[in-house]
Write an enzyme that holds these catalytic residues in place. Structure first.
Site, short mmCIF file in Angstrom:
data_model
loop_
_atom_site.label_atom_id
_atom_site.label_comp_id
_atom_site.label_asym_id
_atom_site.label_seq_id
_atom_site.Cartn_x
_atom_site.Cartn_y
_atom_site.Cartn_z
N SER A 1 37.56 35.31 25.91
CA SER A 1 36.21 35.52 25.33
C SER A 1 36.22 35.98 23.82
CB SER A 1 35.59 36.86 26.15
OG SER A 1 35.43 36.45 27.35
N THR B 1 34.69 42.93 32.67
CA THR B 1 35.10 42.01 33.70
C THR B 1 36.18 42.81 34.69
OG1 THR B 1 36.49 39.98 33.88
CG2 THR B 1 37.30 41.26 32.15
N LYS C 1 33.42 45.35 37.15
CA LYS C 1 32.01 44.73 37.40
C LYS C 1 31.18 45.45 38.28
CE LYS C 1 33.29 39.98 36.28
NZ LYS C 1 33.01 38.48 36.57
N ASP D 1 27.29 35.31 35.58
CA ASP D 1 28.16 34.54 36.10
C ASP D 1 27.85 33.33 37.03
OD1 ASP D 1 30.56 35.60 35.13
OD2 ASP D 1 30.67 37.13 36.87
N GLY E 1 34.89 29.95 50.24
CA GLY E 1 35.13 31.47 49.78
C GLY E 1 33.98 32.36 49.68
N ASN F 1 34.74 30.35 54.92
CA ASN F 1 35.84 31.54 54.41
C ASN F 1 36.82 31.35 55.47
OD1 ASN F 1 36.47 33.04 52.34
ND2 ASN F 1 36.22 34.76 53.61
P1 ATR Z 1 36.80 36.65 43.86
O1 ATR Z 1 36.09 37.67 42.97
O2 ATR Z 1 37.64 35.96 42.61
O3 ATR Z 1 35.76 35.75 44.64
P2 ATR Z 1 37.67 38.15 46.21
O4 ATR Z 1 36.45 38.74 45.91
O5 ATR Z 1 39.05 38.79 46.32
O6 ATR Z 1 37.82 37.36 44.53
O7 ATR Z 1 37.53 37.00 47.04
C1 ATR Z 1 38.72 35.70 47.12
C2 ATR Z 1 38.33 34.92 48.27
O8 ATR Z 1 39.25 33.98 48.18
C3 ATR Z 1 37.94 35.32 49.47
O9 ATR Z 1 37.08 34.55 49.93
C4 ATR Z 1 39.29 35.09 50.05
O10 ATR Z 1 39.22 34.68 51.46
P3 ATR Z 1 39.36 35.79 52.56
O11 ATR Z 1 37.87 36.69 52.55
O12 ATR Z 1 39.57 35.32 54.00
O13 ATR Z 1 40.14 36.81 52.02
C5 ATR Z 1 39.69 33.76 49.44
N1 ATR Z 1 41.02 33.53 49.51
C6 ATR Z 1 42.10 33.97 48.51
N2 ATR Z 1 43.44 33.51 48.91
C7 ATR Z 1 43.16 32.50 49.97
C8 ATR Z 1 44.01 31.69 50.63
N3 ATR Z 1 45.37 31.65 50.34
N4 ATR Z 1 43.47 30.97 51.58
C9 ATR Z 1 42.19 30.83 51.76
N5 ATR Z 1 41.33 31.83 51.18
C10 ATR Z 1 41.65 32.63 50.17
#
Ligand code: ATR
Length: 284
Positions: A28, A73, A77, A113, A138, A162
């Site tokens: 940034s 960040t 947040k 975002d 996700g 998800n």
């Molecule tokens: P962010 O703010 O980057 O979205 P987060 O809130 O931790 O980070 O969310 C991560 C997302 O990626 C979630 O949807 C997570 O799935 P879960 O809710 O089942 O944990 C998904 N995710 C992370 N690693 C994953 C993996 N190896 N396979 C599938 N989904 C994954």
């Protein structure tokens, strides 16, 4: 057009920054300082390494030292919200703030975002989101802002898939007032085959250093789809490479980063952000 790239720091210089932990790898400062120079704004934007226990003091410092604007960040947040004077309606509904505007000591929190992502998708890949059928993979913090911003574009439907299906259903329920939303498990996307126009990966699956990982079976993709990935390291994930090979239109995550910053720049300065200058700074 010649542009002045010299930095003049004096007693009129306007202060900006980004607070995070860690923050050393943030792009940034480079992007925003280029933007400030390109628009002739006497300002500097710096990286501020703020540990969670110092966040309250840091926000007091923004007021005390008269920073005009800061980005926040990971991991701040959500925790920054009670420290601000006002929260914009969108940021309140999303439940996270990434941009703070300081108006003479009154701090307002925004979330750029989700709207940054949607502006990037529309400018770079898919001008018409209205009427489209969207699959979001996700259901974490990143998905939340994006689903909310997408729902406002009047798509025909948004399916959130998800690994943990329950989280997808919760996210869909939270925003059901804004559009037709459904939360499903990853195993359920088979039934959507042929139904989807835009696929968006919001998970970290495929991010450096795990560049061989992919969040869905690419054989599910069809050539008429737009496939988008929030990840920008690498610029082309395995998902995007597989999608391109199958004839899909592809959209990477760099644009979201640029446009979230562009909205912040516009809120702080009132000037249109120099998008191509910002993109160039990041691609260097
Ligand atoms: P962010 O703010 O980057 O979205 P987060 O809130 O931790 O980070 O969310 C991560 C997302 O990626 C979630 O949807 C997570 O799935 P879960 O809710 O089942 O944990 C998904 N995710 C992370 N690693 C994953 C993996 N190896 N396979 C599938 N989904 C994954």
């Amino acid at each position: 057009m010649s542009k002045d790239t010299t930095v003049h720091i004096d007693s009129d210089t306007i202060l900006f920054g980004v607070m995070g932990d860690p923050i050393r790898h943030s792009k940034s400062p480079h992007m925003h300082n280029r933007a400030l120079r390109a628009k002739g704004v006497n300002g500097v934007y710096t990286a501020l390494h703020i540990k969670p226990e110092a966040l309250r003091d840091a926000i007091a410092g923004v007021r005390a030292m008269g920073f005009r604007g800061v980005n926040v960040t990971i991991p701040h947040k959500v925790n920054v919200m009670p420290l601000l004077d006002e929260i914009d309606e969108d940021a309140r509904l999303i439940g996270a703030v990434n941009t703070i505007v300081n108006d003479n000591g009154k701090l307002t929190g925004y979330n750029t975002d989700g709207i940054g992502y949607v502006r990037s998708l529309k400018e770079e890949a898919e001008p018409n989101i209205a009427g489209k059928r969207i699959l979001v993979i996700g259901a974490g913090g990143a998905a939340r802002g994006i689903v909310y911003a997408l729902a406002k574009e009047k798509p025909d439907g948004i399916w959130i898939a998800n690994r943990t299906a329950e989280k997808a259903r919760e996210l869909a329920a939270d925003f059901q007032a804004f559009g037709p939303l459904a939360g499903i498990g990853m195993d359920d996307i088979g039934s959507l085959h042929g139904e989807i126009d835009i696929v968006i990966n919001t998970t970290s699956v495929g991010m450096h250093p795990h560049v061989d990982a992919i969040s869905l079976d690419p054989d599910w993709l069809r050539p008429d789809m737009t496939v988008s990935d929030l990840i920008y390291n690498p610029l082309r994930t395995k998902l995007l490479n597989e999608a391109e090979r199958r004839g899909c239109r592809i959209h990477g995550g760099l644009g979201m980063f640029i446009y979230q910053g562009a909205y912040a720049f516009e809120y702080w300065t009132g000037l249109p952000a120099p998008i191509e200058t910002m993109r160039g700074a990041l691609l260097e």
